[in-house]
Design a protein around this motif. Sequence first.
Motif, PDB file in Angstrom:
ATOM      1  N   THR A 132       0.965  -1.080   0.033  1.00 53.42           N
ATOM      2  CA  THR A 132      -0.402  -0.201  -0.105  1.00 53.42           C
ATOM      3  C   THR A 132       1.285   1.024   0.195  1.00 53.42           C
ATOM      4  OG1 THR A 132      -2.070  -1.334   1.463  1.00 53.42           O
ATOM      5  CG2 THR A 132      -1.756   1.272   1.343  1.00 53.42           C
ATOM      6  N   ALA A 133       2.158   1.333   0.927  1.00 55.17           N
ATOM      7  CA  ALA A 133       2.727   2.279   1.577  1.00 55.17           C
ATOM      8  C   ALA A 133       4.105   2.700  -0.342  1.00 55.17           C
ATOM      9  CB  ALA A 133       3.572   2.655   2.471  1.00 55.17           C
ATOM     10  N   GLN A 134       4.062   1.812  -1.078  1.00 60.78           N
ATOM     11  CA  GLN A 134       4.536   1.810  -2.170  1.00 60.78           C
ATOM     12  C   GLN A 134       3.447   2.154  -3.491  1.00 60.78           C
ATOM     13  OE1 GLN A 134       7.997  -1.875  -0.140  1.00 60.78           O
ATOM     14  NE2 GLN A 134       6.475  -2.592  -2.101  1.00 60.78           N
ATOM     15  N   ALA A 135       2.514   1.885  -3.399  1.00 63.35           N
ATOM     16  CA  ALA A 135       1.413   2.519  -4.232  1.00 63.35           C
ATOM     17  C   ALA A 135       1.512   3.573  -4.526  1.00 63.35           C
ATOM     18  CB  ALA A 135       1.069   1.489  -4.638  1.00 63.35           C
ATOM     19  N   GLU A 136       1.282   4.037  -3.181  1.00 64.67           N
ATOM     20  CA  GLU A 136       1.217   5.373  -2.500  1.00 64.67           C
ATOM     21  C   GLU A 136       1.911   6.599  -2.777  1.00 64.67           C
ATOM     22  OE1 GLU A 136      -1.137   8.419  -1.787  1.00 64.67           O
ATOM     23  OE2 GLU A 136      -1.887   6.000  -2.020  1.00 64.67           O
ATOM     24  N   ARG A 137       3.113   5.823  -2.644  1.00 65.73           N
ATOM     25  CA  ARG A 137       4.418   6.434  -3.247  1.00 65.73           C
ATOM     26  C   ARG A 137       4.376   6.746  -4.799  1.00 65.73           C
ATOM     27  NH1 ARG A 137       8.873   4.728  -5.636  1.00 65.73           N
ATOM     28  NH2 ARG A 137       8.003   2.733  -5.469  1.00 65.73           N
TER      29      ARG A 137
END
Length: 306
Positions: A163-168
Amino acid sequence: MMTLACVVLIIVLTACSGTTGGGENDAGKVRVTATTGMIADVAREVGGAYVEVTGLMGPGVDPHLYKASQGDIRKLEQAEVIFYNGLHLEGKMTSILEKMSKSKLVTAVAERIPTEELHSGQATGGTEYDPHVWFNVKHWMRAAEAVRDTLIEADPDHKEQYTAQAERYLEQLDALDTEVREKIGQIPEASRVLVTAHDAFGYFGQAYGIKVMGLQGISTAAEYGAKDVSELRDFLVENQIKAVFIESSVPAKAMEAIIAGAAEKGHTVSIGGELFSDAMGPEGTEEGTYIGMVRHNVETIAAALK
């Protein structure tokens, strides 16, 4: 003898422990296979250290005409997760991928886009929908979301990381969309005409306000004839278009014939540069990433048409 037996046993046990079992490989990474370079790049960005990504189609490969080799089939069979574009970009491979979806996680990333936002491909000799959705960066953001959701389904233990990597990555894509819009906006309106080897840039034209024309249709499998060449040549002459563009995955000879035809009618047309359409640049280069590929295309178009 006892010592030798122990050594042999240790070797055997070590070899056995190195074999792949369950759902993960030796390093505990999820095995992912992607058809195109663009999709493989998204999977690496969103998956990060938790995935091992294999791409099937490298630089200069035309997915419309691609035929899966036995090695490709093995890579697909060994994958835990398969990502492909869908909308029949992969041509004859589609039936193989659909069959595999019955036994493993297989996601067609372009099919996350609502059908009302897709272009018809039938008018230019293609399939029901134009599959070249990655040329609208906003559409490709939906593809990234499809990759994120599939990886979370395959590996829920790392949901937070995916989720965090996708958001970035989505933030980077949103900034890229703004960048493309600004650079195309700097081209004089009368010069915003993009002429390419095949009609791959329809989503790009609609999203960023530039007229697009291609010699071939949506698919490079569609044949073009002398009439197509002469009509495009006449359009260039009548509208005083100064530059056309070749594509890394399509032979340049047809565009060269059009340039020669325009010259016979007294109009000089140059090749404005090479664009990446259905394949990215070589691995390890800026153009070997989706963001780098888009930037290269936009800078090449803007430089030639300004």
